[in-house]
Design an enzyme around this catalytic site. Sequence first.
Site, PDB file in Angstrom:
ATOM      1  N   HIS A 146      13.248   9.893  27.207  1.00  0.00           N
ATOM      2  CA  HIS A 146      14.491   9.277  26.736  1.00  0.00           C
ATOM      3  C   HIS A 146      15.555   9.485  27.807  1.00  0.00           C
ATOM      4  O   HIS A 146      15.613  10.517  28.449  1.00  0.00           O
ATOM      5  CB  HIS A 146      14.945   9.926  25.422  1.00  0.00           C
ATOM      6  CG  HIS A 146      15.917   9.087  24.664  1.00  0.00           C
ATOM      7  ND1 HIS A 146      17.251   9.070  24.956  1.00  0.00           N
ATOM      8  CD2 HIS A 146      15.727   8.204  23.665  1.00  0.00           C
ATOM      9  CE1 HIS A 146      17.866   8.229  24.133  1.00  0.00           C
ATOM     10  NE2 HIS A 146      16.972   7.682  23.344  1.00  0.00           N
ATOM     11  N   ASP A 148      10.227   6.029  18.797  1.00  0.00           N
ATOM     12  CA  ASP A 148       9.189   4.993  18.747  1.00  0.00           C
ATOM     13  C   ASP A 148       7.802   5.603  18.568  1.00  0.00           C
ATOM     14  O   ASP A 148       6.889   4.925  18.061  1.00  0.00           O
ATOM     15  CB  ASP A 148       9.234   4.153  20.023  1.00  0.00           C
ATOM     16  CG  ASP A 148      10.516   3.336  20.091  1.00  0.00           C
ATOM     17  OD1 ASP A 148      11.153   3.299  21.156  1.00  0.00           O
ATOM     18  OD2 ASP A 148      10.899   2.763  19.047  1.00  0.00           O
ATOM     19  N   HIS A 173      12.477  -0.022  26.135  1.00  0.00           N
ATOM     20  CA  HIS A 173      13.465   0.133  25.051  1.00  0.00           C
ATOM     21  C   HIS A 173      12.754  -0.092  23.713  1.00  0.00           C
ATOM     22  O   HIS A 173      11.792   0.589  23.420  1.00  0.00           O
ATOM     23  CB  HIS A 173      14.629  -0.838  25.316  1.00  0.00           C
ATOM     24  CG  HIS A 173      15.834  -0.683  24.438  1.00  0.00           C
ATOM     25  ND1 HIS A 173      16.091   0.408  23.653  1.00  0.00           N
ATOM     26  CD2 HIS A 173      16.891  -1.541  24.232  1.00  0.00           C
ATOM     27  CE1 HIS A 173      17.232   0.238  23.012  1.00  0.00           C
ATOM     28  NE2 HIS A 173      17.745  -0.943  23.331  1.00  0.00           N
TER      29      HIS A 173
END
Length: 378
Positions: free
Chosen positions: A267, A318, A228
């Site tokens: 994802h 990210d 995460h």
Amino acid sequence: MTDSDIKKGLAGVVVDTTAISKVNPASNSLLYRGYPVQELAATQPFEAVAHLLWRGELPTDEELAELRALERAHRALEPEVKALIDLLPVQAHPMDEVRTAVSAIGATALAGSGNVLTAGGSVEQNLERSVRLFAQLPAIVAYGQRRRRGQELIEPRDDLDYSANFLWMTFGEDPDPVVVDAFNRSMILYAEHSFNASTFTARVVTSTQSDLYSAVTAAIGALKGPLHGGANEAVMHIFDEIGSSERVAAWLDDALANKRKIMGFGHRVYKNGDSRVPTMEAALVDLVEHYGRHDVMDLYSALENEFVARKGIYPNLDYPSGPAYNLIGFDTVTFTPLFVAARVVGWTAHILEQAASNALIRPLSSYSGPDERHVPGS
Ligand code: SDX
């Protein structure tokens, strides 16, 4: 119940409604209260997006001025929070530091405020608590990095808005407008993303009528994981491992042979690319130009192109955020605390929404243990 009824990881399961954001993998889009996130990132200060997520509308000039005054009133690191952080080992992971600080802020804020039946608080109390955490987290994150570097605390500056002051408190230099703009965009992109693991954690805690600080503390624990929020830190560790764009192919051969997860890619919801990546990638390009670090972009593009070509798995937010924060000068371990400082807005908006729904979250499980049996002699 059969195994096919079980939705591991709640993958694809719609558990509730939310009016806060819409993640649409089909159109690869993300709306915050109806506004496309890329429009907000291109035009709004983070404070205005916080107001939008909390209250459902972009602020008027007066409302923005009022929120900015409140944020300025709480942006100096509180002495008891600093004292607590100073008790932790300097080597403590910054996510543990941030989680502990938020928990302590809650313990102090709720001290003497009644009993467990009233801890949940009213809407106005929780809005005030939300602004206070929004304002205090930059000071906590900035001080954490400076403490690890053996540097002194820097006091906030009232002449700077949220993003510029965050950079000032971290680095102690007049922040460059190009850097402030890129950082501000990253905070808006990180602010909210519907029922992601840490937000859902916050909603579960809130659903028991527990308090906002407990819910945010729990969410920070969930965000720390490398699957995460911890992924933006992990992306930099991967860049450090690879070293240069020329070594990408060989590194990937080895990584995939060892079934490693390549952090910053993939994802649970977006399967054809993360809607936020183009906006964050543009911010990264601005920073690469500003700092003259085209080597970073070479490695970034080489790994992206090679991995997408081999696995058809696309970057998530990210991936561009890690190198962007590295160029700005944040330590790698500071990256996920930056995610906390942004996502505290989304978490608290969901806490307010969940508290209003009053529905305890308690799913079922399918038992797979031994059949009923009895203690000998019982
Ligand atoms: C965030 O939910 C949100 O909205 C989160 C977030 C937010 O804003 O809150 O967007 C923020 O958490 C982004 C994700 C950051 N995490 C990472 O970058 C870690 C690396 N990514 C993977 O761990 C993975 O992609 C997940 C956990 C993000 C999603 O995984 P899923 O949906 O459970 O899919 P999966 O792990 O079952 O993968 C399906 C297949 C698997 O292959 P098989 O085992 O079926 O052969 O794809 C492979 C996976 O091995 N795969 C990857 C991969 N991602 C998926 N293989 C290598 N590297 C990867 N990154």
